[in-house]
Design a protein around this motif. Structure first.
Motif, short mmCIF file in Angstrom:
data_model
loop_
_atom_site.label_atom_id
_atom_site.label_comp_id
_atom_site.label_asym_id
_atom_site.label_seq_id
_atom_site.Cartn_x
_atom_site.Cartn_y
_atom_site.Cartn_z
N GLY A 246 -3.13 16.54 -13.18
CA GLY A 246 -2.79 17.86 -12.63
C GLY A 246 -2.04 17.82 -11.33
O GLY A 246 -1.95 18.85 -10.64
N GLY A 247 -1.49 16.66 -10.97
CA GLY A 247 -0.66 16.55 -9.77
C GLY A 247 -1.34 15.73 -8.69
O GLY A 247 -2.36 16.13 -8.12
N GLU A 248 -0.78 14.55 -8.45
CA GLU A 248 -1.36 13.66 -7.43
C GLU A 248 -0.24 13.17 -6.52
O GLU A 248 0.95 13.34 -6.80
N VAL A 249 -0.66 12.53 -5.42
CA VAL A 249 0.30 11.80 -4.60
C VAL A 249 -0.21 10.36 -4.45
O VAL A 249 -1.41 10.13 -4.30
N ARG A 250 0.74 9.43 -4.57
CA ARG A 250 0.45 8.01 -4.30
C ARG A 250 0.92 7.71 -2.88
O ARG A 250 2.10 7.88 -2.56
N TYR A 251 0.00 7.34 -2.02
CA TYR A 251 0.28 7.06 -0.61
C TYR A 251 0.36 5.55 -0.41
O TYR A 251 -0.47 4.81 -0.94
N THR A 252 1.33 5.10 0.36
CA THR A 252 1.40 3.68 0.74
C THR A 252 1.23 3.56 2.24
O THR A 252 1.97 4.19 3.01
N LEU A 253 0.23 2.79 2.65
CA LEU A 253 -0.04 2.54 4.08
C LEU A 253 0.26 1.07 4.38
O LEU A 253 0.00 0.19 3.54
N ALA A 254 0.79 0.83 5.56
CA ALA A 254 1.03 -0.54 6.02
C ALA A 254 0.57 -0.61 7.47
O ALA A 254 0.31 0.43 8.09
N ARG A 255 0.48 -1.82 8.01
CA ARG A 255 0.13 -1.93 9.43
C ARG A 255 1.24 -1.27 10.26
O ARG A 255 2.42 -1.40 9.92
N ALA A 256 0.83 -0.63 11.34
CA ALA A 256 1.80 0.09 12.17
C ALA A 256 2.91 -0.87 12.60
O ALA A 256 2.66 -2.01 13.00
N GLY A 257 4.18 -0.42 12.45
CA GLY A 257 5.33 -1.19 12.91
C GLY A 257 5.84 -2.24 11.94
O GLY A 257 6.87 -2.86 12.17
N ARG A 258 5.14 -2.47 10.82
CA ARG A 258 5.57 -3.53 9.89
C ARG A 258 6.60 -3.04 8.88
O ARG A 258 7.35 -3.84 8.34
N ARG A 259 6.59 -1.75 8.56
CA ARG A 259 7.55 -1.24 7.58
C ARG A 259 8.14 0.08 8.05
O ARG A 259 7.44 0.90 8.65
N GLN A 260 9.39 0.26 7.73
CA GLN A 260 10.09 1.50 8.03
C GLN A 260 9.60 2.57 7.04
O GLN A 260 9.69 2.36 5.83
N PRO A 261 9.05 3.69 7.52
CA PRO A 261 8.63 4.74 6.57
C PRO A 261 9.81 5.24 5.74
O PRO A 261 10.92 5.40 6.26
#
Ligand code: SAH
Ligand code: TMP
Ligand code: ZN
Length: 405
Positions: A246-261
């Protein structure tokens, strides 16, 4: 006024479903004695935007050896998680001997693909019954609740994880602060924590109020997930909308500063800000829609009963506990609920005590109407049950509004 489980800010209640039974506590007949009940009410934090339940159910009451939800009952979800596994492997498992951890692996619906490919992995799930099914499918499982202490133990025994994945599980965990400290302890420096859960925006757009029940402690948005991630030294670096459940979001978290959002993060947060996702107008509209849909559904069911129609439910979902108990849909309105899960069959649904019957009996004979409680699997179920409609049967939907199809 309740305080936010994440930031201690003020939480504004926007719906109270009253006293409810546990959504997955199917009762062995004959029903004797009272069921455990809690107050199901939901609110939004004025500071971090997190939508959350106001009362927490002790985790051992919900997740235990007899937990009846088996993820692999849906072919669409099996395909969804096989694709997710392949994508994680291709995109995130670049180190030699990568290690993938799944929180809430259930019967192994996702990890079985990685296990078959020989990827080092560990599933963590406190519900022994489903964990045994995962083990039988070749998945390595630790029967445990994931929290900081579990993560520290896994890190010490197995080393850092390149990927920590979870689906329809992180929103089940009130102690999200401990989970994120655990992620911090277990994740490799360039690792990612990827999780997918029902999206608040879709719940409000579709008035899918049955997404609110004991196990769904949080209803996430990009705004609230970014806030909670930042408190833990993590960054929200990607969001992807998913059509499932019924509608979801897949969130990706990384350590701060390691990946460009990725740009999708700012785009979704901007969208949530513009529509005032957790503003009073949106939440009041949702509350009005819930009352309206519930009244329409019960009016329809009373009319069909008075007309002598044979009406049943389809899918003894956890979600349906909220609909049936809040709207008052019991054995006087539906004869039974049909469901493919052996652990639910022969039992009574929580609270209202509708008998749960196997799918074979749905066809024998077909009813006149079936309320599709598993509306999130509508395409799959309506296709599987083509004959029901061919013989004049009609589905009753109640999300986003009540209609007969
Ligand atoms: N990932 C599967 C299962 C979702 S059901 C899917 O998407 O279909 C939620 C699962 O989370 C259950 O199997 C439950 O036992 C598990 N769970 C609940 N609390 C947990 C915790 N603290 N750590 C790990 N798993 C948990
Ligand atoms: P869910 O909406 O929480 O995934 O639960 C779906 C429920 O519906 C689960 O108890 C299994 C049942 N089901 C069927 O009976 N037939 C089906 O074809 C599908 C996909 C699910
Ligand atoms: Zn808050």
């Amino acid at each position: 006024m309740t305080t936010c489980r994440i930031c201690r800010g003020p939480v504004r209640e926007f719906f109270d479903f009253g006293s409810q039974p546990l959504s997955d506590a199917f009762v062995a007949p004959p029903a004797t004695g009272p069921e455990y009940r809690y107050r199901l009410a939901v609110g939004a934090c004025g500071e971090c935007g997190m939508v959350q339940l106001l009362e927490e159910v002790p985790r051992e009451r919900m997740f235990h050896a007899g937990y009846p939800y088996h993820s692999s009952g849906s072919a669409v979800m099996r395909a969804h998680f096989a694709a997710a596994a392949r994508r994680l492997r291709e995109a995130e498992c670049r180190r030699p001997d990568p290690f993938v951890v799944e929180i809430g692996c259930n019967d192994g619906i996702m990890l079985r693909t990685l296990a078959a490919d020989g990827v080092r992995h560990l599933g963590i799930d406190p519900s022994r019954g489903v964990a045994d099914l995962a083990a039988a499918a070749g998945v390595r499982v630790r029967v445990d609740f994931f929290e900081q202490s579990t993560a520290l133990a896994v890190r010490a025994e197995e080393g850092p994880a390149d990927v920590i994945f979870a689906a329809n599980t992180i929103c089940h965990i009130p102690y999200l602060d401990s989970v994120l400290r655990g992620v911090d302890a277990l994740l490799a420096p360039d690792g990612v924590f990827v999780f997918e859960d029902p999206y608040l925006g879709d719940v409000l757009d579709r008035s899918s109020f049955d997404q609110i029940y004991d196990e769904h402690f949080y209803l996430f948005s990009a705004t609230s997930v970014r806030a909670v991630a930042e408190r833990a030294g993590l960054a929200l670096v990607d969001v992807e909308r998913l059509p499932v459940h019924g509608g979801e979001v897949r969130y990706t978290l990384a350590r701060a500063g390691r990946r460009q959002p990725r740009p999708a993060v700012a785009a979704l947060i901007g969208d949530e800000r513009r529509r005032e996702l957790t503003g009073p107008a949106a939440l009041d509209r949702f509350a009005a829609n819930v009352k309206h849909n519930c009244a329409e559904l019960t009016t329809l069911l009373h009319k069909l009963r008075d007309d002598g129609a044979h009406v049943v439910g389809y899918g003894a979902t956890a979600k349906s506990a909220t609909v049936t108990n809040y709207c008052g849909i019991g054995p006087g309105l539906l004869d039974a609920v049909f469901d493919s899960t052996p652990a639910k069959q022969g039992r009574l649904t929580p609270g209202v005590h509708l008998p749960v019957r196997p799918l074979a009996e749905f066809r024998d004979p077909f009813p006149d109407y079936a309320v599709l409680f598993a509306w999130n699997h509508a395409d799959e179920i309506i296709a599987n049950e083509r004959e029901f409609r061919e013989r004049g049967g009609r589905w009753i939907m109640y999300v986003p509004e009540v209609r007969v199809i």
